[in-house]
Design an enzyme around this catalytic site. Sequence first.
Site, mmCIF file in Angstrom:
data_model
loop_
_atom_site.group_PDB
_atom_site.id
_atom_site.type_symbol
_atom_site.label_atom_id
_atom_site.label_comp_id
_atom_site.label_asym_id
_atom_site.label_seq_id
_atom_site.Cartn_x
_atom_site.Cartn_y
_atom_site.Cartn_z
ATOM 1 N N TRP A 166 0.827 -1.209 0.000
ATOM 2 C CA TRP A 166 0.000 0.000 0.000
ATOM 3 C C TRP A 166 0.868 1.268 0.000
ATOM 4 O O TRP A 166 0.548 2.257 -0.657
ATOM 5 C CB TRP A 166 -0.933 0.016 1.231
ATOM 6 C CG TRP A 166 -1.496 1.377 1.476
ATOM 7 C CD1 TRP A 166 -2.435 2.020 0.727
ATOM 8 C CD2 TRP A 166 -1.109 2.301 2.503
ATOM 9 N NE1 TRP A 166 -2.664 3.274 1.229
ATOM 10 C CE2 TRP A 166 -1.861 3.472 2.317
ATOM 11 C CE3 TRP A 166 -0.201 2.239 3.554
ATOM 12 C CZ2 TRP A 166 -1.737 4.585 3.146
ATOM 13 C CZ3 TRP A 166 -0.076 3.334 4.378
ATOM 14 C CH2 TRP A 166 -0.836 4.496 4.171
ATOM 15 N N HIS A 167 2.005 1.222 0.739
ATOM 16 C CA HIS A 167 2.884 2.397 0.755
ATOM 17 C C HIS A 167 3.395 2.712 -0.646
ATOM 18 O O HIS A 167 3.712 3.854 -0.964
ATOM 19 C CB HIS A 167 4.065 2.181 1.701
ATOM 20 C CG HIS A 167 3.755 2.557 3.120
ATOM 21 N ND1 HIS A 167 3.540 1.623 4.101
ATOM 22 C CD2 HIS A 167 3.612 3.746 3.720
ATOM 23 C CE1 HIS A 167 3.279 2.241 5.235
ATOM 24 N NE2 HIS A 167 3.313 3.534 5.046
ATOM 25 N N GLY A 168 3.507 1.686 -1.464
ATOM 26 C CA GLY A 168 3.978 1.894 -2.831
ATOM 27 C C GLY A 168 4.568 0.604 -3.350
ATOM 28 O O GLY A 168 5.154 -0.167 -2.577
#
Lengths: 395, 83
Positions: free
Chosen positions: A322-324
């Site tokens: 989700w952070h990347g």
Amino acid sequence: MSFYLQPSFFILLAVAVVPAAVLGFAGRRIKYYGFVASLFFLSMLFGRDLQGFLAFLFFVVLAFGVTRWELASWKRGQKSMAKFYVSLAAVIAPLVIYKVGAVFDENLLGFIGISYITFKAVQVVLEIRDGLIKELSAFDYLYFLLFFAPFTSGPIDRSRRFSEDANRTYTAPEYADLLSRGILLLLAGACYQMVFGTICHHFYTPEAFSADHSLLYNMAAAWKDAFAYGFYLFFDFAGYSLMAMGASYCFGIRTPRNFRAPFIAKDVKEFWDRWHMTLSFWLRDFVFMRFVRSATRHKWFKSRLTCACVGYIIDFGLMGVWHGITVDYIVYGFFYGFLLAATDIYQKKCPFHKKHKKDTWYKLVCWAVTINLVMFAMSIFSGQAHIIVAGLIHG
Amino acid sequence: MTEEEIEKRTLELLAEVCDDEVVYEERDIDLFEAGLLDSMAAIEVLVGIEEAFGVEIAPTEVEREEMNSVNKIIHQIVVRALA
């Protein structure tokens, strides 16, 4: 305009709080004014970013449409699982497309705050399906999604809790208490972010290992940078979160706290009960919970412990993604997933732990190990570990 | 299912998740403060309750203060299962 960063934001916030305070002290609901104020702040946020604004508008229309559609099905008693799955896919899709697009340096459907608005929209879709949300007015839903104070980076509120606050009226003393706490939180948050955060960031000077120095020196320097970054991130993000809480309080919304002295944790599980709490609780309630429930129902694992461990890895792996979708973030997420699983196994299977867990010396050792593991994870998150590893490989 | 049966099966479940037989004795201590439960283990308890009694309790449905000891957990199941 960025929220909680520019002086102009704080000036506008101070002005915007005045009518909210008048309504609050008069014992009136603040929500209709709060909604208008939110629209104003969001228009300032998107300002000249037309592409972002259109993506944002698309998301809101989409989420609103599918959520009403799903809710209507549940209210009629039809409870169509097909509608639930379509709704869920629809509210997650823009974020997924945005994150995948980012891998190829394309901004597809992205806008400021897309992650946090997605968390909120998904929560509503899931809780309608679970029968926890039986009624949600169109206005309350939009206010929940668009409320400006936690819009860009959380904390992630929950719709039922939010609507309860939005729809209540406070007595003058109750509102006075809320307002004064809100102002204090804003000041404390600004101090965290602008004073302590800035100081810590000053000490963060990551670099690859240098051949001019001994290995011990290089390691000590890396250790210093990891700690400097960890404390910087804490003061920066906790400071922002306190300000978002403070602004919410002024509008009568008691947005939940996001940090609770994370660096005193004695194991990494406790750390995640104290760090970015609204994110870890969200993942716990909606990802870990659903995974453990499906696994138990379908008997995928023999033991409860194995099931929980796989749950940790999925839960935190997803948090990393989700952070990347980058190597650093994915490694960061799975590092925590495996670490939590290992902690759970150790605490449940190791007689030494059970024998000494109440001893002061043992708690101190656990704390020291934990903070170093946490700071090591910070070095993965910040990209510092990447710099060092790349430096070692390429000489 | 009687209240005694619920009590017995809940105790077995808690002993397994907390991995400590102390739950049979200390029925009023705060399981979170005592370090016997953490928020993830609490989810395991909720899923275990659903499996054993068919009682669904969503993690956000009940405040932690209302479900933080052995007796309170048993009470929450009893009021739902025998309702």
